[in-house]
Structures are given as C-alpha cells and as structure tokens.
Design a protein around this motif. Structure first.
Motif, PDB file in Angstrom:
ATOM      1  N   UNK A  34       0.820  -1.202   0.000  1.00  0.00           N
ATOM      2  CA  UNK A  34       0.000   0.000   0.000  1.00  0.00           C
ATOM      3  C   UNK A  34       0.858   1.258   0.000  1.00  0.00           C
ATOM      4  N   UNK A  35       1.413   1.648   1.112  1.00  0.00           N
ATOM      5  CA  UNK A  35       2.038   2.958   1.210  1.00  0.00           C
ATOM      6  C   UNK A  35       3.474   2.948   1.706  1.00  0.00           C
ATOM      7  N   UNK A  36       4.011   1.782   1.949  1.00  0.00           N
ATOM      8  CA  UNK A  36       5.350   1.719   2.526  1.00  0.00           C
ATOM      9  C   UNK A  36       6.385   2.406   1.640  1.00  0.00           C
ATOM     10  N   UNK A  37       6.490   1.975   0.383  1.00  0.00           N
ATOM     11  CA  UNK A  37       7.496   2.539  -0.512  1.00  0.00           C
ATOM     12  C   UNK A  37       7.236   4.019  -0.771  1.00  0.00           C
ATOM     13  N   UNK A  38       5.988   4.380  -0.969  1.00  0.00           N
ATOM     14  CA  UNK A  38       5.646   5.781  -1.192  1.00  0.00           C
ATOM     15  C   UNK A  38       6.092   6.642  -0.009  1.00  0.00           C
ATOM     16  N   UNK A  39       5.906   6.130   1.196  1.00  0.00           N
ATOM     17  CA  UNK A  39       6.325   6.867   2.387  1.00  0.00           C
ATOM     18  C   UNK A  39       7.838   7.033   2.435  1.00  0.00           C
ATOM     19  N   UNK A  40       8.561   5.953   2.157  1.00  0.00           N
ATOM     20  CA  UNK A  40      10.022   6.014   2.186  1.00  0.00           C
ATOM     21  C   UNK A  40      10.525   6.995   1.132  1.00  0.00           C
ATOM     22  N   UNK A  63       5.610   1.857  15.963  1.00  0.00           N
ATOM     23  CA  UNK A  63       4.191   1.615  16.262  1.00  0.00           C
ATOM     24  C   UNK A  63       3.289   2.578  15.487  1.00  0.00           C
ATOM     25  N   UNK A  64       3.652   3.862  15.460  1.00  0.00           N
ATOM     26  CA  UNK A  64       2.784   4.826  14.774  1.00  0.00           C
ATOM     27  C   UNK A  64       2.922   4.728  13.255  1.00  0.00           C
ATOM     28  N   UNK A  65       4.101   4.408  12.739  1.00  0.00           N
ATOM     29  CA  UNK A  65       4.236   4.230  11.288  1.00  0.00           C
ATOM     30  C   UNK A  65       3.393   3.038  10.838  1.00  0.00           C
ATOM     31  N   UNK A  66       3.477   1.951  11.577  1.00  0.00           N
ATOM     32  CA  UNK A  66       2.652   0.777  11.282  1.00  0.00           C
ATOM     33  C   UNK A  66       1.169   1.150  11.334  1.00  0.00           C
ATOM     34  N   UNK A  67       0.788   1.931  12.331  1.00  0.00           N
ATOM     35  CA  UNK A  67      -0.614   2.354  12.466  1.00  0.00           C
ATOM     36  C   UNK A  67      -1.056   3.219  11.289  1.00  0.00           C
ATOM     37  N   UNK A  68      -0.174   4.098  10.809  1.00  0.00           N
ATOM     38  CA  UNK A  68      -0.513   4.928   9.651  1.00  0.00           C
ATOM     39  C   UNK A  68      -0.714   4.071   8.401  1.00  0.00           C
ATOM     40  N   UNK A  69       0.149   3.077   8.211  1.00  0.00           N
ATOM     41  CA  UNK A  69      -0.020   2.172   7.074  1.00  0.00           C
ATOM     42  C   UNK A  69      -1.324   1.383   7.202  1.00  0.00           C
ATOM     43  N   UNK A 121      -5.209   5.398  18.275  1.00  0.00           N
ATOM     44  CA  UNK A 121      -4.679   5.439  19.644  1.00  0.00           C
ATOM     45  C   UNK A 121      -3.165   5.241  19.655  1.00  0.00           C
ATOM     46  N   UNK A 122      -2.679   4.302  18.836  1.00  0.00           N
ATOM     47  CA  UNK A 122      -1.237   4.064  18.747  1.00  0.00           C
ATOM     48  C   UNK A 122      -0.515   5.306  18.223  1.00  0.00           C
ATOM     49  N   UNK A 139       3.535  13.451   5.784  1.00  0.00           N
ATOM     50  CA  UNK A 139       3.948  13.001   4.448  1.00  0.00           C
ATOM     51  C   UNK A 139       3.484  11.579   4.159  1.00  0.00           C
ATOM     52  N   UNK A 140       3.124  10.843   5.173  1.00  0.00           N
ATOM     53  CA  UNK A 140       2.749   9.444   4.994  1.00  0.00           C
ATOM     54  C   UNK A 140       1.280   9.387   4.585  1.00  0.00           C
TER      55      UNK A 140
END
Length: 145
Positions: A34-40, A63-69, A121-122, A139-140
């Motif tokens: 989904x958004x991992x590469x786009x975020x990086x 934890x929050x990056x995972x939550x955003x994805x 919450x995370x 940006x994510x």
C-alpha cells in the motif's frame, strides 16, 4: 523496492491460486504494497529535513508508522471492497476477515473500525514521545482520495 516486489509476487500467487489468506497474512503483505514505498520515497525527497533517525523510525517497525499504514490499507479496503470483488482482484481485508472468522460484512466493518480506532490510539500515544520531526508524519499517505 525488493520488499515491494516480493509482496506483489505474493499477491500474484494468491490471485493465481484463488487463495484467500488469513487476515494477519494478508495485512503483512498488504501494508507493504500500500504505502510503505511511497512513504520512504517521500522521506528521501525531503533531503536535509529527514535524518538517519527518521529513516530508522520507518525501518524499525515504529508503532505509529505501522498504524498509519494500517489506516490507509483498511480505509482503502473498506471503501473499495465491493468494486474490487467485481473486478476479480485478490481478496481485501474485508474478504479475508469474513472468510477467516465466518463473519458478516457488518461484523467485519465493526471489527475494522475497531482496528482503525486502535491505530489512531497508537499514533496519538507515540506522538507524545516521538523524536523525529512531527511534520514527517503528514507526508505518509493515510488513505486514497
């Protein structure tokens, strides 16, 4: 890029085999596609604002990056679920959860909404102790328009 290609290959195998993965199995792949590469890439494009700590934050399973994805993936899957079924695509989080748990679409929506709330919450919890520049979180991508 290698991680993304491996994830797409896994999705292609599921489609070819007409396989509906378990929810955990699906999410481990779907969060990557989904958004991992786009975020990086968006971080890298910000040059001197992004530090090594910022990139470590992404690659160390924050934890929050995972939550955003998770937010982006679940919102997208919930919105496009019926349309994607008609197109004959791989199962979305909705189908995976329904199949694995024998749940109705309504029960699945309730569970996904609970997971979305937990993700928020995370994000909020880690926001208080975050050591990277907070504007990087903006940006994510969190969901498709």
């Amino acid at each position: 890029m290698k991680v993304l290609v491996r994830a797409y290959f896994e999705e292609a195998k599921w489609l070819h085999q007409n396989y509906t993965p378990k929810m955990d199995e699906y999410m481990s792949v779907a969060l990557t596609t989904s958004y991992f590469l786009l975020s990086v890439v968006s971080f890298v494009g910000m040059a001197d604002i992004v530090t090594k700590d910022s990139l470590d934050w992404i690659f160390n399973d924050s934890k929050s990056f995972h939550a955003l994805l998770l937010l982006g993936r679940l919102i997208d899957d919930m919105k496009s679920h019926k349309f994607e079924q008609k197109r004959g695509r791989i199962a979305s989080a909705v189908e995976c959860y329904m199949t694995e748990h024998g749940a109705t679409e309504e029960e699945t929506t309730i569970e996904c909404t609970k997971q979305l709330n937990d993700a928020w919450n995370d994000i909020n919890e880690e926001w208080l102790i975050l050591t990277i520049p907070r504007h990087l979180l903006l940006r994510i991508p969190r969901h498709h328009s």
